[in-house]
Design an enzyme around this catalytic site. Structure first.
Site, PDB file in Angstrom:
ATOM      1  N   CYS A  92       0.823  -1.208   0.000  1.00  0.00           N
ATOM      2  CA  CYS A  92       0.000   0.000   0.000  1.00  0.00           C
ATOM      3  C   CYS A  92       0.864   1.269   0.000  1.00  0.00           C
ATOM      4  O   CYS A  92       1.425   1.610  -1.036  1.00  0.00           O
ATOM      5  CB  CYS A  92      -0.974  -0.067   1.169  1.00  0.00           C
ATOM      6  SG  CYS A  92      -2.423   0.935   0.902  1.00  0.00           S
TER       7      CYS A  92
ATOM      8  N   HIS B 268      -3.355  -5.224   1.661  1.00  0.00           N
ATOM      9  CA  HIS B 268      -2.665  -5.486   2.941  1.00  0.00           C
ATOM     10  C   HIS B 268      -2.646  -6.969   3.307  1.00  0.00           C
ATOM     11  O   HIS B 268      -3.495  -7.420   4.093  1.00  0.00           O
ATOM     12  CB  HIS B 268      -3.381  -4.727   4.063  1.00  0.00           C
ATOM     13  CG  HIS B 268      -3.206  -3.261   4.025  1.00  0.00           C
ATOM     14  ND1 HIS B 268      -2.247  -2.598   4.757  1.00  0.00           N
ATOM     15  CD2 HIS B 268      -3.861  -2.319   3.324  1.00  0.00           C
ATOM     16  CE1 HIS B 268      -2.314  -1.313   4.519  1.00  0.00           C
ATOM     17  NE2 HIS B 268      -3.292  -1.105   3.652  1.00  0.00           N
TER      18      HIS B 268
ATOM     19  N   GLU C  70      -0.897  -8.405   5.353  1.00  0.00           N
ATOM     20  CA  GLU C  70      -0.622  -8.580   6.787  1.00  0.00           C
ATOM     21  C   GLU C  70      -1.906  -8.512   7.616  1.00  0.00           C
ATOM     22  O   GLU C  70      -1.888  -8.811   8.806  1.00  0.00           O
ATOM     23  CB  GLU C  70       0.403  -7.541   7.269  1.00  0.00           C
ATOM     24  CG  GLU C  70      -0.100  -6.132   7.490  1.00  0.00           C
ATOM     25  CD  GLU C  70      -0.381  -5.349   6.205  1.00  0.00           C
ATOM     26  OE1 GLU C  70      -0.295  -5.926   5.105  1.00  0.00           O
ATOM     27  OE2 GLU C  70      -0.717  -4.153   6.332  1.00  0.00           O
TER      28      GLU C  70
HETATM   29  N1  GLN Z   1      -3.634   6.284   1.115  1.00  0.00           N
HETATM   30  C1  GLN Z   1      -2.339   6.033   1.676  1.00  0.00           C
HETATM   31  C2  GLN Z   1      -1.272   6.886   1.004  1.00  0.00           C
HETATM   32  O1  GLN Z   1      -1.522   7.454  -0.015  1.00  0.00           O
HETATM   33  C3  GLN Z   1      -1.977   4.568   1.551  1.00  0.00           C
HETATM   34  C4  GLN Z   1      -3.000   3.746   2.278  1.00  0.00           C
HETATM   35  C5  GLN Z   1      -2.466   2.560   3.005  1.00  0.00           C
HETATM   36  O2  GLN Z   1      -1.242   2.340   3.101  1.00  0.00           O
HETATM   37  N2  GLN Z   1      -3.370   1.809   3.582  1.00  0.00           N
HETATM   38  O3  GLN Z   1      -0.205   7.018   1.503  1.00  0.00           O
END
Ligand code: GLN
Length: 192
Positions: A79, A169, A171
């Site tokens: 992410c 995610h 995890e």
């Molecule tokens: N929206 C977050 C970002 O742009 C990432 C979201 C996440 O890691 N769950 O940094």
């Protein structure tokens, strides 16, 4: 095998728990001194990429990390970690590690769909229950990038050589196969 987990901000604890279930030793990286050549790979967790990028710089971790990735150190970004690895962000002026040949859109699913689950057909793994939270996706992938999973036509998991990244995610589920896949990458790593 010892894996370092960047623990400056975000969902690092869950990665630690997932790896410990697999019997892998972990180290939390908060300061420069924690980032040593004893690590076989590192994880960049989810969270807020702008905050994480700034903290990496403030702690003097940014350049050593970029150098290590360039030298072949296995890295897994989830992410926000994917955002940090990308060579280009299509809706943000920042670029962080600029390591992976992908263009990434932040918060790509909008406010309506802040978080959701989807089952993904994932290369090397099969059906995988993915959890997305204010997730990015990969708009386009360049040379040497292997697409591992798509969701509704958008790339949400990919690998480029020593780099693995997911928009979701792994995890946060009890399914450890993506962490296992990363451990397999480490075992097969050809580091310079
Ligand atoms: N929206 C977050 C970002 O742009 C990432 C979201 C996440 O890691 N769950 O940094």
């Amino acid at each position: 095998m010892k894996i370092g987990i960047f623990a400056l901000q975000g969902a690092f604890l869950e990665h630690r728990q997932a790896l410990e279930k697999l019997g892998v030793e972990t180290v939390e990286i908060r300061r420069r001194a924690h980032f040593t050549d004893k690590l076989d790979g590192v994880i960049l967790p989810g969270g807020e990429s702008t905050v994480q990028g700034k903290l990496l710089k403030d702690e003097g971790l940014f350049l050593p990390l970029r150098e290590a990735i360039g030298g072949g150190m296995p890295v897994f970004g989830t992410c926000a970690g994917l955002i940090l690895l990308a060579k280009k962000l299509t809706n943000d002026e920042n670029v962080w590690l600029a390591a992976m040949n992908v263009s990434v859109r932040r918060n790509a699913y909008g406010r309506q769909l802040g978080s959701f689950r989807a089952e993904l057909d994932t290369a090397h793994i099969g059906a995988y229950p993915a959890v997305f939270i204010r997730a990015p996706y990969i708009e386009s992938a360049g040379e040497h990038v292997e697409v591992l999973a798509e969701h509704e036509g958008k790339i949400v998991a990919a690998r480029q050589e020593n780099m693995l990244a997911t928009a979701f995610h792994p995890e946060l589920t009890s399914d450890l196969r993506i962490h296992e896949y990363f451990c397999g990458m480490i075992r097969g790593a050809d580091r310079t």
